[in-house]
Write a protein that holds these residues in place. Structure first.
Motif, PDB file in Angstrom:
ATOM      1  N   LYS A 456       0.801  -1.220   0.000  1.00 51.78           N
ATOM      2  CA  LYS A 456       0.000   0.000   0.000  1.00 51.78           C
ATOM      3  C   LYS A 456       0.837   1.276   0.000  1.00 51.78           C
ATOM      4  N   ARG A 457       2.165   1.104   0.005  1.00 48.80           N
ATOM      5  CA  ARG A 457       3.086   2.236   0.041  1.00 48.80           C
ATOM      6  C   ARG A 457       2.886   3.105   1.287  1.00 48.80           C
ATOM      7  N   MET A 458       2.368   2.475   2.349  1.00 50.97           N
ATOM      8  CA  MET A 458       2.231   3.171   3.633  1.00 50.97           C
ATOM      9  C   MET A 458       3.469   2.833   4.466  1.00 50.97           C
ATOM     10  N   CYS A 459       4.567   3.498   4.141  1.00 49.64           N
ATOM     11  CA  CYS A 459       5.862   3.120   4.702  1.00 49.64           C
ATOM     12  C   CYS A 459       6.274   3.952   5.909  1.00 49.64           C
ATOM     13  N   LYS A 460       5.554   5.041   6.161  1.00 52.45           N
ATOM     14  CA  LYS A 460       5.883   5.869   7.313  1.00 52.45           C
ATOM     15  C   LYS A 460       5.194   5.291   8.537  1.00 52.45           C
ATOM     16  N   HIS A 461       5.975   4.751   9.456  1.00 58.78           N
ATOM     17  CA  HIS A 461       5.416   4.080  10.636  1.00 58.78           C
ATOM     18  C   HIS A 461       5.317   5.075  11.787  1.00 58.78           C
TER      19      HIS A 461
END
Length: 468
Positions: A456-461
């Motif tokens: 989902k390219r949600m890489c910022k944790h």
């Protein structure tokens, strides 16, 4: 070819339909470590469609700290042995695998007879009523500690040691001085956490989320590790490539490169590090560039404890048997001196064939030094097995201990990825660190974080602040 792990003492593991160790373009994900968390993470990733996986394992077996060994003709568990929290409000996910799927031989651990099995230093048994009174007082204090713990702020800033809580409750205000108080204190705390009350967090272990109900002891010839083999066998096959020791992980915005002790380099888009926190605190694996300060601080916030089970074989039985005779406590004038003993049940045999002493110290016992435990009529031991967890560079201890003042924020930091480097292991489990189900669940949780980035390219944790 049917994916299987049954024949493997693992070395490198790959998905059955991606059998090459490394392609020119590299892999999607490399997982470092084939223990419970690494195998669990890999299974979750494969279920999400991330099937180009490579798992690198430094030892000669699957399972990590879940490992059996033949001793005296019986398979004994060097590490994990119990399934905790069975039949509680939230079922331990390991229990159905043990009891239903694999049908591993197990039995409920019986602590009910503890008060009548406390042995004196000079021989004989303490009066049951006296021990029960001291045990009851200890339980009262723990209940008071649970109420106090519930009032502490979630940030951890009000946290205290279990020892401090005991003093606040006027329990053993000058410390446990009598042999009975010392062994009961040791049994309730050191025996569980491999650390004494003075360094163990009240807020995070009282009440202990794991122990909602029953505890079951696994005693199967296949070993407790059969669970990890079962999970791995659902998506992996063994590759006969030899033990692979990871020594360096280079990472950048475009991918990762994992260098091993034999100077081979494996490339991937991401890497999941599932080693113990003890290994992370050692110099076994170097990260290039160096991990950021916040990550290093989180790694060193935690303790790696040493819990050693000493296995002793005798030529004949000399200990009492029957209901309520599973555990024996030795009330020495030296706190924790070979204090907790239990009879080892032999798979396939309803009799006990040896005595297993759980001791949170890695030192060789004197073969004649156990005569004071159960009386003078004790034969010399014919064999002794002492695991050396701390000196093993691939473990550096047995499991993590939650220190005082550490809360969810530090755990989130410990689990959080650094770029394309992800982390998993029992030490990253907020509620179940130190346990098999903690390792299993942490693998799933860490894999989910990676999946969000990869799919989902949600890489910022995002990590909530300590006081949020």
């Amino acid at each position: 070819m049917t994916p299987t792990i049954a024949t493997a003492l693992v070395l490198a593991l790959t998905l059955a339909h991606h059998a090459s160790l490394a392609s020119a373009a590299g892999h999607r994900v490399i997982i470092v470590g084939a223990g419970m968390s690494g195998i669990s993470a890999g299974k979750r990733l494969s279920e999400a469609g991330i099937t180009d996986l490579l798992i690198l394992e430094a030892t000669d077996h699957v399972g990590g700290r879940m490992r059996k060994r033949n001793f005296g003709g019986v398979n004994v568990e060097m590490g994990a042995n119990w399934v905790e929290g069975v039949n509680g409000g939230k079922m331990n996910p390991i229990w159905p695998l043990v009891n239903s799927t694999l049908k591993l031989r197990n039995f409920r651990s019986d602590f009910d007879g503890l008060a009548e099995n406390v042995y004196k230093e000079r021989g004989g048994v303490y009066d049951r009523a006296y021990v029960q009174k001291r045990l009851h007082r200890s339980n009262e204090v723990e209940e008071g500690g649970a109420k106090l713990s519930a009032k502490l702020r979630p940030s951890g800033q009000d946290d205290m040691s279990i020892l401090t809580m005991q003093r606040l409750n006027n329990h053993l205000p000058n410390g446990p001085a009598s042999p009975v108080d010392m062994i009961l204190d040791y049994f309730k705390h050191d025996y569980e956490f491999a650390e004494p009350p003075r360094v163990t967090s009240l807020q995070n272990v009282v009440p202990l989320a794991t122990f909602r109900d029953y505890v079951y002891f696994v005693a199967d010839r296949r070993g407790y590790e059969a669970i990890v083999h079962h999970l791995a066998g659902q998506y992996l096959e063994a590759d006969k490539s030899g033990n692979i020791v990871v020594r360096e992980i280079s990472h950048s915005g475009s991918g990762v490169a994992v260098k091993t002790e034999d100077d081979k380099v494996y490339k991937a888009d991401y890497v999941m590090v599932s080693t113990s926190v003890g290994v992370l605190q050692s110099d076994l694996i170097q990260f290039k560039p160096r991990l950021p300060a916040w990550k290093i601080l989180s790694i060193y916030q935690f303790d790696m404890a040493v819990y050693t089970k000493i296995f002793v074989k005798f030529p004949r039985k000399f200990w009492p048997e029957g209901k309520g005779r599973e555990f024996f406590l030795y009330a020495s004038s030296r706190r924790g001196y070979y204090g907790v003993w239990r009879r080892q049940r032999s798979p396939g045999d309803r009799h006990r064939r040896g005595v297993e002493a759980d001791r949170a110290a890695a030192r060789q016992p004197d073969q004649g030094g156990d005569r004071g435990v159960l009386g003078e009529d004790v034969p010399d031991a014919t064999d002794i097995l002492v695991p050396r967890w701390w000196s093993d560079r691939f473990y550096r201890g047995t499991f993590s201990n939650w220190p005082i003042g550490v809360n969810r924020y530090e755990y989130d930091q410990l689990r959080a990825p650094v770029g394309r480097v992800y982390f998993s292991g029992e030490h990253t489990s907020e509620h179940y660190n130190g346990y098999v189900h903690g390792a299993y669940l942490s693998g799933i949780d860490s894999a989910d974080i990676l999946i969000k980035c990869a799919h989902k390219r949600m890489c910022k944790h995002h990590i909530p602040g300590k006081f949020e």
